[in-house]
Design an enzyme around this catalytic site. Structure first.
Site, short mmCIF file in Angstrom:
data_model
loop_
_atom_site.label_atom_id
_atom_site.label_comp_id
_atom_site.label_asym_id
_atom_site.label_seq_id
_atom_site.Cartn_x
_atom_site.Cartn_y
_atom_site.Cartn_z
N TYR A 1 0.80 -1.22 0.16
CA TYR A 1 0.17 0.04 -0.11
C TYR A 1 0.98 1.33 0.00
CZ TYR A 1 -3.19 3.63 2.02
OH TYR A 1 -3.95 4.51 2.44
N PHE B 1 10.02 -0.58 3.59
CA PHE B 1 8.64 -0.88 3.84
C PHE B 1 8.28 -2.30 4.36
CE2 PHE B 1 8.36 2.73 1.05
CZ PHE B 1 7.51 3.55 1.61
N SER C 1 6.05 3.38 13.25
CA SER C 1 4.66 3.76 13.86
C SER C 1 4.68 4.57 15.06
CB SER C 1 3.85 2.17 14.08
OG SER C 1 2.54 2.30 14.47
N ALA C 2 3.34 5.15 15.10
CA ALA C 2 3.10 5.93 16.25
C ALA C 2 2.84 4.86 17.43
CB ALA C 2 1.86 6.77 15.95
N THR C 3 2.59 3.43 17.23
CA THR C 3 2.42 2.74 18.30
C THR C 3 3.60 2.73 19.22
OG1 THR C 3 1.66 0.76 18.58
CG2 THR C 3 3.25 0.66 17.08
N TYR D 1 3.38 -6.86 17.11
CA TYR D 1 3.78 -6.02 15.97
C TYR D 1 4.29 -4.68 16.41
CZ TYR D 1 2.99 -2.21 12.72
OH TYR D 1 2.96 -1.35 11.47
N LYS E 1 8.26 -3.12 15.96
CA LYS E 1 8.59 -1.62 15.58
C LYS E 1 9.83 -1.01 16.38
CE LYS E 1 6.59 -1.66 11.54
NZ LYS E 1 7.14 -1.84 10.28
N TYR F 1 4.81 6.96 11.37
CA TYR F 1 3.24 7.00 10.78
C TYR F 1 2.37 7.02 11.76
CZ TYR F 1 5.88 4.74 6.71
OH TYR F 1 6.87 4.31 5.84
N ARG G 1 -8.05 9.45 16.24
CA ARG G 1 -6.91 9.03 15.23
C ARG G 1 -6.55 10.34 14.32
NH1 ARG G 1 -7.48 6.16 18.50
NH2 ARG G 1 -7.00 3.59 18.60
P1 NAD Z 1 1.44 -3.44 3.22
O1 NAD Z 1 1.48 -4.87 3.64
O2 NAD Z 1 0.80 -3.14 2.02
O3 NAD Z 1 3.00 -3.54 2.48
C1 NAD Z 1 4.30 -4.45 3.09
C2 NAD Z 1 4.79 -4.85 1.77
O4 NAD Z 1 6.01 -5.79 2.16
C3 NAD Z 1 3.81 -6.11 1.19
O5 NAD Z 1 4.01 -5.68 -0.12
C4 NAD Z 1 4.46 -7.48 1.40
O6 NAD Z 1 4.12 -8.17 0.52
C5 NAD Z 1 5.79 -7.14 1.68
N1 NAD Z 1 6.55 -7.90 2.77
C6 NAD Z 1 6.35 -8.45 3.65
N2 NAD Z 1 7.28 -8.93 4.28
C7 NAD Z 1 8.19 -9.07 3.37
C8 NAD Z 1 9.45 -10.03 3.03
N3 NAD Z 1 9.71 -10.47 4.11
N4 NAD Z 1 10.14 -9.42 2.30
C9 NAD Z 1 9.82 -8.70 1.09
N5 NAD Z 1 8.57 -8.25 1.17
C10 NAD Z 1 7.87 -8.55 2.22
O7 NAD Z 1 1.79 -2.58 4.26
P2 NAD Z 1 1.73 -0.94 4.29
O8 NAD Z 1 0.35 -0.41 4.75
O9 NAD Z 1 2.08 -0.47 2.94
O10 NAD Z 1 2.96 -0.58 5.29
C11 NAD Z 1 4.28 -0.48 4.87
C12 NAD Z 1 4.98 -0.45 6.22
O11 NAD Z 1 4.64 0.66 7.06
C13 NAD Z 1 4.90 -1.67 7.04
O12 NAD Z 1 6.42 -1.86 7.49
C14 NAD Z 1 4.12 -1.22 8.24
O13 NAD Z 1 4.62 -1.98 9.27
C15 NAD Z 1 4.46 0.08 8.30
N6 NAD Z 1 3.15 1.05 8.77
C16 NAD Z 1 1.99 0.73 8.35
C17 NAD Z 1 1.20 1.68 8.98
C18 NAD Z 1 -0.42 1.23 8.41
O14 NAD Z 1 -1.27 1.68 8.98
N7 NAD Z 1 -0.51 1.02 6.78
C19 NAD Z 1 1.01 2.10 10.22
C20 NAD Z 1 2.29 2.30 10.51
C21 NAD Z 1 3.72 1.79 9.89
N1 UFG Z 2 -12.06 0.87 14.25
C1 UFG Z 2 -13.66 0.63 14.48
N2 UFG Z 2 -14.12 -0.41 13.53
C2 UFG Z 2 -12.96 -1.12 12.79
C3 UFG Z 2 -11.76 -0.89 12.71
C4 UFG Z 2 -11.42 0.48 13.68
O1 UFG Z 2 -14.27 1.07 14.96
O2 UFG Z 2 -13.56 -2.10 11.92
C5 UFG Z 2 -11.66 2.03 15.34
C6 UFG Z 2 -10.55 1.59 16.15
O3 UFG Z 2 -11.41 1.06 17.56
C7 UFG Z 2 -9.94 3.07 16.44
C8 UFG Z 2 -9.97 3.66 14.89
O4 UFG Z 2 -11.18 3.01 14.12
O5 UFG Z 2 -10.55 3.93 17.28
C9 UFG Z 2 -8.80 3.18 14.03
O6 UFG Z 2 -8.65 2.20 13.72
P1 UFG Z 2 -7.61 1.44 12.94
O7 UFG Z 2 -7.47 -0.16 12.92
O8 UFG Z 2 -7.87 1.95 11.51
O9 UFG Z 2 -6.13 2.05 13.21
P2 UFG Z 2 -5.16 2.10 14.72
O10 UFG Z 2 -5.26 3.34 15.08
O11 UFG Z 2 -5.78 1.07 15.70
O12 UFG Z 2 -4.03 1.20 14.32
C10 UFG Z 2 -3.16 1.87 13.39
C11 UFG Z 2 -2.32 1.20 12.36
C12 UFG Z 2 -1.48 0.08 13.38
C13 UFG Z 2 -0.67 0.64 14.15
C14 UFG Z 2 -1.51 1.87 15.05
C15 UFG Z 2 -0.63 2.57 16.03
O13 UFG Z 2 -3.27 0.09 11.73
O14 UFG Z 2 -0.42 -0.82 12.55
O15 UFG Z 2 -2.31 2.40 14.17
O16 UFG Z 2 0.19 3.35 15.33
F1 UFG Z 2 0.09 -0.05 15.35
#
Ligand code: NAD
Ligand code: UFG
Length: 338
Positions: free
Chosen positions: A11, A80, A124-126, A149, A153, A177, A231
């Site tokens: 993504y 990523f 991640s903000a987590t 997870y 991070k 993020y 959020r």
């Molecule tokens: P995503 O799953 O869409 O992208 C991750 C990609 O990595 C995928 O295309 C997957 O096929 C690939 N991948 C996974 N393991 C692999 C490996 N061992 N070798 C090679 N490729 C591999 O996720 P995203 O939302 O695009 O997230 C990208 C990064 O950002 C991740 O590290 C995720 O933890 C971090 N992140 C995402 C969010 C979010 O909410 N989307 C929030 C904070 C951090």
């Molecule tokens: N929520 C719902 N219904 C759903 C999904 C989510 O009510 O079906 C609510 C959650 O309770 C939260 C808000 O929507 O209040 C956002 O939830 P998300 O799952 O979209 O996002 P989070 O903030 O829980 O998680 C995100 C990333 C994680 C990361 C985390 C902290 O997906 O990878 O932020 O950085 F760990």
């Protein structure tokens, strides 16, 4: 300049690959397609009217990394690749530590051997945990993430800090993020979760397009204005542009280990998001209130001023744009890339 993008078919990676191509970089994507499809990159190439190099492979595979790093003269790596499903990480912790932590260590070892020392990492903000008042700024100590997870991070952040301290050739950006949402304005690339979406926006979009019946809102008794979780949603193209600014900073500044929040500084509740989506799409989203989701925090939003000052970057797309672009992507691709 050539950039290696691990996880670039996913993504955030696909949107960043597009921004890199449009900015004139050459791009090599390494992705094992564990959570992505090759189609995302075909669309990136069509949008950019430029090609990239795709290698199907794993960051845990040192042989593949060595070959790639020897074949190309990379200026930097944007990393990523990793697993990101919070619930799955609880049931499969070893897979998460192996992919996210060991995979990153293997990548850094291969980079070091090849003499590539600039790395942008997806954090991640987590990592802040749940003990700080809002907004979250980079000067706060990291907390205790509530799941494997999040801990993976935080572990990687610490590995990277140690690495930068051990050898001044390293220049590392740890990007925290907040909540990435939205899609490229073309509607050609977007978020395509496998199975039941874990995150709010993909679920809302799949309800709107008829793939799911009803949204569960997890908790209406939080200490927030309307009781639902708040959020900091950030448009994925703002996030992608933030990566380009971080990359520029690494390429042009002294070696260091930097940490930057990538958020908007503005929090929205679940009910506000539903309302904004309904107004953007004209579709009513049926929802029911359920109990809180374990591990969720009431509020999470950023202080983005450090990135604004040091990266000369600011998120500019508002909540309505995030919803309009999410809906365009979902409507044009009801089954995602399939
Ligand atoms: P995503 O799953 O869409 O992208 C991750 C990609 O990595 C995928 O295309 C997957 O096929 C690939 N991948 C996974 N393991 C692999 C490996 N061992 N070798 C090679 N490729 C591999 O996720 P995203 O939302 O695009 O997230 C990208 C990064 O950002 C991740 O590290 C995720 O933890 C971090 N992140 C995402 C969010 C979010 O909410 N989307 C929030 C904070 C951090
Ligand atoms: N929520 C719902 N219904 C759903 C999904 C989510 O009510 O079906 C609510 C959650 O309770 C939260 C808000 O929507 O209040 C956002 O939830 P998300 O799952 O979209 O996002 P989070 O903030 O829980 O998680 C995100 C990333 C994680 C990361 C985390 C902290 O997906 O990878 O932020 O950085 F760990």
């Amino acid at each position: 300049m050539t950039i290696l993008v691990t996880g670039g078919a996913g993504y955030i990676g696909s949107h960043t690959a597009l921004a890199l191509l449009e900015a004139g970089y050459s791009v090599v994507v390494l992705d094992n397609l564990a959570n992505a499809s090759r189609e995302s990159l075909a669309r990136v190439e069509a949008l950019a009217e430029r090609t990239l190099t795709f290698v199907e492979g794993d960051i845990r595979d040192r042989g593949v990394l060595d070959r790639l790093l020897n074949e190309h003269e990379f200026s930097a790596v944007i990393h990523f690749a990793g697993l990101k499903a919070v619930g799955e990480s609880v049931s499969q912790p070893l897979g998460y530590y192996e992919n996210n932590v060991s995979g990153t260590v293997t990548l850094c070892q291969a980079m070091q051997a090849a003499g590539v020392f600039k790395l942008v990492f997806s954090s991640s903000a987590t990592v802040y945990g749940d003990e700080h008042p809002m907004p979250l700024h980079e000067g706060l100590p990291t907390g205790k993430p509530t799941n494997p997870y999040g801990r993976s991070k935080l572990m990687v952040e610490e590995v990277l800090q140690d690495l930068a301290h051990s050898d001044t050739r390293w220049s590392i950006a740890r990007l925290r993020y907040f909540n990435p949402v939205g899609a490229h304005e073309s509607g050609q690339i977007g978020e395509d979760p496998q199975g039941i979406p874990n995150n709010l926006l993909p679920y809302v979009a799949q309800v709107a397009v008829g793939r799911r019946d009803c949204l569960a809102v997890y908790g209406s008794d939080y200490a927030t204005p309307d009781g639902t979780g708040v959020r900091d949603y950030i448009h994925v193209m703002d996030l992608a542009e933030g990566h380009l600014c971080a990359l520029n900073t690494l390429l042009n500044n002294k070696n260091d280990c930097y940490t930057w929040n990538l958020g908007t500084g503005q929090g929205y509740s679940v009910l506000e998001v539903i309302d904004a989506f309904e107004r953007a799409s004209g579709v009513t989203i049926p929802y029911r209130i359920e109990s809180r989701r374990p591990g969720d925090v009431a509020t999470c939003w950023s202080d983005p001023t450090l990135a604004e000052r040091e990266l000369v970057w600011k998120a500019k797309r508002d909540l309505t744009t995030m919803m309009v672009d999410t809906w365009r992507w979902q409507q044009r691709n009801p089954q995602g890339y399939r």
